[in-house]
Design an enzyme around this catalytic site. Structure first.
Site, short mmCIF file in Angstrom:
data_model
loop_
_atom_site.label_atom_id
_atom_site.label_comp_id
_atom_site.label_asym_id
_atom_site.label_seq_id
_atom_site.Cartn_x
_atom_site.Cartn_y
_atom_site.Cartn_z
N ARG A 1 102.23 75.89 4.02
CA ARG A 1 102.77 75.23 5.53
C ARG A 1 104.07 75.80 6.06
NH1 ARG A 1 103.42 68.72 6.92
NH2 ARG A 1 104.33 69.07 9.02
N ASN B 1 93.62 69.21 8.47
CA ASN B 1 93.73 69.92 9.64
C ASN B 1 93.51 71.26 9.24
OD1 ASN B 1 94.63 68.15 11.47
ND2 ASN B 1 96.71 67.83 10.19
N CYS C 1 91.46 61.58 13.17
CA CYS C 1 92.92 61.92 13.40
C CYS C 1 93.62 60.63 13.80
CB CYS C 1 93.04 62.75 14.70
SG CYS C 1 94.88 63.38 15.08
N HIS D 1 94.21 67.35 18.50
CA HIS D 1 95.39 67.73 18.89
C HIS D 1 95.58 68.36 20.32
CE1 HIS D 1 96.94 67.71 14.61
NE2 HIS D 1 96.51 66.54 14.74
N TYR E 1 101.04 66.57 20.90
CA TYR E 1 100.94 68.07 20.64
C TYR E 1 100.81 69.00 22.04
CZ TYR E 1 99.91 67.05 15.63
OH TYR E 1 99.98 66.71 14.64
#
Length: 421
Positions: free
Chosen positions: A90, A144, A164, A194, A244
């Site tokens: 990440r 995700n 989500c 998102h 987002y």
């Protein structure tokens, strides 16, 4: 009822456990299995999970294992919450895109594509093993990028639904502002994972009074501040965009910010170290306050609600999920995965009808859907050219020089996770 959580060693799992304990009337779990290859983390999380159940008087049995096949055997539902490559991957997703002047984020843009390429093959392998041991089990995906992962699962014929926490977060926020209970708030929630907008806020259900205009008039400043966008933008849109959307509506501003502060991955990694120390305390028998900063607020409530609906135990009649479009949004292909309100039952989710969508939002949805098509193709078949085309199609990139440079960086940083590289 047996539930299995793949990625059960996550530091966020105690939030899920707390929800199972509190909401046991909705979802009477008799056996809960936490599956994770990280044995040390798993023991710490599993120990706290058992103490949470004991404190709240839950009679269900919790076990932990690194054996996926044993863990999913006989499960009624399998929850996926894994992170291939961990926080280290990440961290990369959030940094190398910035070198090209693009947003570094783990679920959208180039970083989101990298996560999809790492994740889809792993999730499909897990799903196949679930199907071998129990073909009737539901797979609930919280991993995700949810839209792409859920589409991969559905396309392969699995009984899967994506989940989500954005919608339930808005529901709780709006209920507080309106002075009503969350169950009284029904969102007209539309978009892709998102990439969503709240186009209506109804009291009492899908046919209830739309109080969104009142909400924006009286609380627009607070809502905009939470989203970190100008109040004027929210007023001009006339809807509430997901946070987002800031990556799209204020891309360059976000890039400048990200270049001047530590990555979110670094913050979470430090938090995880602290949380694991806490979880090792045999006196701790509730989720610590620090966990609220970890992300994923209300995930447990949403997960319990969805599992209860799918397994026939009740749950809210309408829930926001990720599922096949099948004509719900006529400007998208039937096999696109959308995020909308749906009636949820043992046969799966059935999306509610959606009023005509403003072209301002529909156009961006169509663009990102095209990117997701190409991203899934790259995840399933590999190859530098497929990665390049997916990046070129993404509205946050869209220039061939950027797409070329990002392709090289993506492959270089993820080679160990890409079988074809």
């Amino acid at each position: 009822m047996k539930l299995t959580v793949v990625g059960g060693g996550s530091t966020y799992t105690p939030e899920l456990i707390d929800g199972f304990a509190r909401l046991r009337d909705s979802l009477p779990v008799e056996e809960l299995v936490l599956v994770d290859p990280a044995a040390e983390r798993l023991e710490l999380v599993g120990g706290l999970a058992r103490r949470i159940f004991a404190k709240q008087g839950h009679q269900g049995r919790i076990s932990v294992t690194d054996d996926l096949d044993a863990g999913v055997d006989g499960a009624d539902a399998v929850l996926l919450q894994l992170r291939v490559g961990g926080q280290a991957a990440r961290e990369q997703d959030e940094t190398w895109p910035l070198e090209c002047g693009c947003v570094g984020q783990e679920t959208t843009g180039a970083g989101g594509l990298a996560k999809a390429l790492r994740t889809v093959p792993v999730v499909l392998d897990i799903a196949e093993r679930v199907r071998r041991t129990n073909p009737d089990a539901w797979i609930i995906d919280f991993t995700n990028p949810v839209g792409i992962v859920t589409r991969a699962l559905l396309q392969a014929g699995h009984k899967a639904v994506g989940l989500c926490n954005v919608a339930i977060g808005f529901q709780r926020k709006f209920a507080g502002l309106l002075g009503v209970t969350p169950s009284e708030v029904h969102l007209d929630h539309v978009g892709l994972n998102h990439l969503t907008w709240e186009t209506g806020v109804r009291l009492g259900g899908p046919e209830g009074e739309d109080v969104l205009p009142e909400l924006l008039s009286e609380h627009g400043e607070a809502i905009a501040a939470d989203l970190r966008v100008p109040r004027a933008l929210v007023d001009r849109l006339g809807v509430v965009p997901s946070y987002y959307l800031r990556y799209f509506y204020a891309h360059d501003e976000v890039v400048r910010e990200l270049r001047t502060k530590p990555s979110r991955a670094a913050e979470v990694a430090e938090m995880e170290r602290e949380l694991l120390k806490m979880y090792g305390d045999p006196e701790l028998d509730e989720k610590p306050e620090l966990l609220a900063k970890r992300g994923g607020a209300y995930y447990s409530e949403a997960a319990v609600d969805l599992a209860a609906g799918l397994l026939g135990g009740g749950g809210s009649p309408y829930q926001v999920v990720n599922t096949y479009n099948r004509g719900t949004l006529p400007f998208l292909p039937d096999d696109a995965v959308i995020e909308v309100q749906a009636a949820v039952g043992p046969k799966g989710p059935t999306p509610l009808s959606v009023p005509a969508v403003d072209p301002l939002f529909a156009g961006l949805m169509a663009n990102v859907t095209a990117y997701e098509d190409l991203a899934l193709e790259a995840a399933l078949r590999g190859g530098r050219e497929r990665v390049f085309k997916a990046l070129l199609a993404h509205p946050l990139i869209g220039q061939y020089e950027y797409a070329d440079a990002l392709t090289d960086r993506l492959i270089a940083h993820n080679r160990e996770h890409l079988a074809w590289a």
